[in-house]
Scaffold this motif. Structure first.
Motif, short mmCIF file in Angstrom:
data_model
loop_
_atom_site.label_atom_id
_atom_site.label_comp_id
_atom_site.label_asym_id
_atom_site.label_seq_id
_atom_site.Cartn_x
_atom_site.Cartn_y
_atom_site.Cartn_z
N GLU A 50 0.73 -1.19 -0.01
CA GLU A 50 -0.26 -0.37 -0.24
C GLU A 50 0.68 1.41 0.54
O GLU A 50 0.05 2.15 0.16
CB GLU A 50 -0.94 0.26 1.28
CG GLU A 50 -1.88 -1.12 1.18
CD GLU A 50 -2.81 -0.78 0.03
OE1 GLU A 50 -3.85 -2.41 -0.03
OE2 GLU A 50 -2.91 0.28 0.19
N ILE A 51 1.64 1.09 0.60
CA ILE A 51 3.06 2.16 0.77
C ILE A 51 2.86 3.13 -0.94
O ILE A 51 2.99 4.50 -0.53
CB ILE A 51 4.81 2.07 0.44
CG1 ILE A 51 5.06 3.30 1.10
CG2 ILE A 51 5.13 0.86 -0.01
CD1 ILE A 51 4.35 3.78 3.04
N GLN A 52 3.09 2.60 -2.09
CA GLN A 52 3.25 3.41 -3.50
C GLN A 52 1.32 4.52 -3.24
O GLN A 52 1.96 5.84 -3.35
CB GLN A 52 3.42 2.65 -4.44
CG GLN A 52 4.77 2.84 -4.68
CD GLN A 52 5.38 2.86 -6.09
OE1 GLN A 52 5.12 3.72 -6.76
NE2 GLN A 52 6.18 1.30 -6.10
N PRO A 53 0.84 3.78 -3.36
CA PRO A 53 -1.06 4.85 -3.21
C PRO A 53 -0.81 5.71 -2.45
O PRO A 53 -1.74 6.67 -2.25
CB PRO A 53 -1.26 4.05 -3.66
CG PRO A 53 -1.07 2.77 -2.83
CD PRO A 53 0.41 2.44 -3.40
N ALA A 54 0.02 5.52 -1.07
CA ALA A 54 -0.78 6.54 0.13
C ALA A 54 0.91 6.72 0.53
O ALA A 54 0.14 8.18 0.89
CB ALA A 54 -0.46 5.44 1.52
N ALA A 55 1.95 6.56 -0.66
CA ALA A 55 2.62 7.89 -0.28
C ALA A 55 2.99 9.19 -0.76
O ALA A 55 2.59 9.43 -1.74
CB ALA A 55 3.93 7.23 0.02
N GLY A 56 3.21 10.12 -0.23
CA GLY A 56 3.33 11.44 -0.84
C GLY A 56 2.63 11.81 -0.84
O GLY A 56 2.77 13.18 -0.64
N SER A 57 1.12 12.15 -1.24
CA SER A 57 -0.01 12.48 -1.53
C SER A 57 -1.36 12.02 -0.37
O SER A 57 -1.11 10.43 -0.73
CB SER A 57 -0.31 13.00 -2.08
OG SER A 57 -0.26 12.61 -3.14
N PRO B 10 -7.01 7.86 -0.38
CA PRO B 10 -7.46 7.56 1.86
C PRO B 10 -7.22 5.89 1.91
O PRO B 10 -7.59 5.53 3.42
CB PRO B 10 -8.42 8.86 1.30
CG PRO B 10 -8.61 9.13 -0.10
CD PRO B 10 -8.05 8.04 -0.69
N SER B 11 -7.90 5.00 1.07
CA SER B 11 -8.60 3.66 1.46
C SER B 11 -7.18 3.20 1.33
O SER B 11 -6.71 1.79 2.53
CB SER B 11 -9.27 3.02 -0.10
OG SER B 11 -8.23 2.74 -1.10
N ALA B 12 -5.85 3.43 1.24
CA ALA B 12 -4.60 2.57 1.40
C ALA B 12 -3.93 3.26 3.18
O ALA B 12 -4.04 2.61 3.73
CB ALA B 12 -3.26 3.50 0.31
N VAL B 13 -4.14 4.27 2.75
CA VAL B 13 -3.18 4.92 4.53
C VAL B 13 -5.02 4.56 5.33
O VAL B 13 -4.07 4.37 6.23
CB VAL B 13 -4.33 6.14 4.25
CG1 VAL B 13 -3.68 7.37 5.70
CG2 VAL B 13 -3.86 7.49 3.48
N SER B 14 -5.62 4.15 5.03
CA SER B 14 -6.83 3.59 6.16
C SER B 14 -6.00 2.06 6.27
O SER B 14 -6.19 1.38 7.03
CB SER B 14 -7.85 3.43 5.75
OG SER B 14 -8.74 4.62 5.24
N THR B 15 -5.90 1.05 4.94
CA THR B 15 -5.42 0.35 5.65
C THR B 15 -4.59 0.20 6.02
O THR B 15 -3.66 -1.11 6.74
CB THR B 15 -5.02 -0.76 3.62
OG1 THR B 15 -6.48 -0.60 3.07
CG2 THR B 15 -4.36 -2.09 3.91
N ILE B 16 -3.25 0.99 5.55
CA ILE B 16 -2.04 1.11 6.40
C ILE B 16 -2.21 1.22 8.16
O ILE B 16 -1.35 1.11 9.09
CB ILE B 16 -1.30 2.05 6.33
CG1 ILE B 16 -0.80 2.26 4.94
CG2 ILE B 16 0.30 2.49 6.65
CD1 ILE B 16 0.39 2.77 3.60
N ALA B 17 -3.16 2.17 8.20
CA ALA B 17 -3.66 2.19 9.17
C ALA B 17 -4.55 1.09 10.67
O ALA B 17 -3.62 0.68 11.77
CB ALA B 17 -5.19 3.46 10.08
N GLY B 18 -4.56 -0.30 9.38
CA GLY B 18 -5.00 -1.15 10.03
C GLY B 18 -3.97 -2.09 10.17
O GLY B 18 -3.57 -2.95 11.42
N LEU C 128 2.28 -7.21 -5.54
CA LEU C 128 2.72 -6.42 -6.41
C LEU C 128 1.78 -5.25 -6.89
O LEU C 128 1.38 -5.04 -7.37
CB LEU C 128 3.98 -6.91 -7.58
CG LEU C 128 4.94 -8.25 -7.04
CD1 LEU C 128 5.55 -8.46 -8.41
CD2 LEU C 128 5.76 -7.71 -5.68
N THR C 129 2.92 -4.32 -6.41
CA THR C 129 1.83 -2.81 -7.11
C THR C 129 3.17 -2.39 -7.10
O THR C 129 4.31 -1.81 -5.86
CB THR C 129 0.85 -2.55 -5.70
OG1 THR C 129 -0.02 -3.29 -5.88
CG2 THR C 129 0.21 -0.99 -5.52
#
Length: 328
Positions: A121-128, A132-140, A270-271
């Motif tokens: 999830e780091i690429q879709p969540a990072a930098g900006s 939001p779903s990727a950031v939420s997944t990382i919070a999980g 892989l993403t």
């Protein structure tokens, strides 16, 4: 009288033998527990190193230029976490420490699974905050780390201490057996999406998708190419090594110039993604996305996506999927 004396001697000998056997068993159990404790401490130390490396990466701020490199580094940490878990599962465990072992393994599994998920999830969540779903997944995933700390510190470690006490081993203090008390999650702040977004760089304002006009807004994914040829709906054979790159061709189908448009490719776990800094309304462009590592050989589904830009209403033409076969 001789028979009585002989009987007493035999009883004494038997008692002494039993005491000796019991003493040997007690000593062996004590030694086994001390050895097991040493191995647990080593595993926790290795796991703590993974934590230090992971949160060191996450706290630096990530953008489109270094996101792939960061993802590769996190994949390496995930492999280390998997090795720690395998070592824990394969070690010899004294019977009195079975409960401690069960909770230790569960804690290390939570950590491995959390790091693996963050790598995806780091690429879709990072930098900006483009996803939001990727950031939420990382919070999980951070919640998994917290749960792993609870399992280890409140269950596994006390259960191990109890087993040591039962074998007559002193625990703690200057001369006692030491049990590692480290925790994987450095701060409870990591459990919140706002904090994660800020630490990953979302609050910096750089890299966020935006538009210069009033709309309408939108993107249309036209083609996905490998080695200059379009992927086919009937299937495409692709070498898995080195990690393949894909060209994504898309059009700004709205009436506004879009900035920092993210294109993404997903194959199994892989993403990878890349950001196009600007696309003029009505114009077509492309981006090249390279997978972070070689996919496993065999059949898979490849999905390419142009992520939603602010104000975009219709995302039905933002994604294309293809059957692919990777060869070793």
């Amino acid at each position: 009288m001789r028979r009585v004396i002989a009987g007493v001697v035999i009883v004494i000998v038997i008692v002494l033998i039993l005491i000796g056997v019991s003493s040997c068993q007690s000593g062996a159990n004590k030694s086994s527990l001390e050895s097991y404790t040493s191995k647990v401490n080593s595993l926790i130390k290795r796991s703590q190193t993974n934590s230090t490396q992971l949160f060191g990466l996450l706290g630096r701020g990530i953008n489109s230029s270094n996101a792939t490199s960061v993802q590769n580094s996190i994949n390496t940490i995930a492999q280390s976490a998997s090795d720690v878990l395998s070592s824990a599962r394969g070690q010899s465990v004294p019977s009195s420490a079975k409960d401690a072992q069960s909770n230790l393994v569960q804690a290390l599994q939570l950590r491995r699974d959390g790091v693996r998920s963050i790598a995806r999830e780091i690429q879709p969540a990072a930098g900006s905050a483009v996803s939001p779903s990727a950031v939420s997944t990382i919070a999980g995933d951070m919640a998994r780390f917290y749960a792993s700390d609870v399992l280890y510190k409140l269950y596994a470690a006390p259960e191990l201490a109890s087993a040591l006490h039962g074998a007559g081993v002193e625990v703690g203090g200057a001369n006692g057996e030491q049990i590692a008390g480290n925790q994987f999650l450095p701060s409870l702040s990591w459990l919140t999406t706002d904090y994660i977004s800020t630490r990953l760089g979302a609050a910096s304002g750089s890299g966020a998708a935006s538009a210069s006009g009033p709309g309408p807004h939108g993107s249309e994914l036209n083609h996905v190419l490998f080695n200059g040829s379009n992927l086919q709906s009937s299937g495409t054979t692709i070498p898995a090594k080195p990690p393949p790159s894909f060209e994504i061709q898309f059009t700004d189908s709205g009436a506004s110039t879009e900035r920092n448009v993210r294109c993404k490719v997903t194959v199994g776990s892989l993403t990878a993604s890349q950001v196009v800094s600007q696309v003029t309304a009505g114009q077509s462009t492309s981006c090249t996305v390279k997978l972070p590592s070689s996919p496993p050989a065999g059949s898979a589904k490849l999905t390419a996506t142009i992520e939603k830009v602010p104000g975009e209403k219709n995302v039905s033409n933002n994604t294309l999927s293809f059957p692919v076969t990777f060869t070793g």
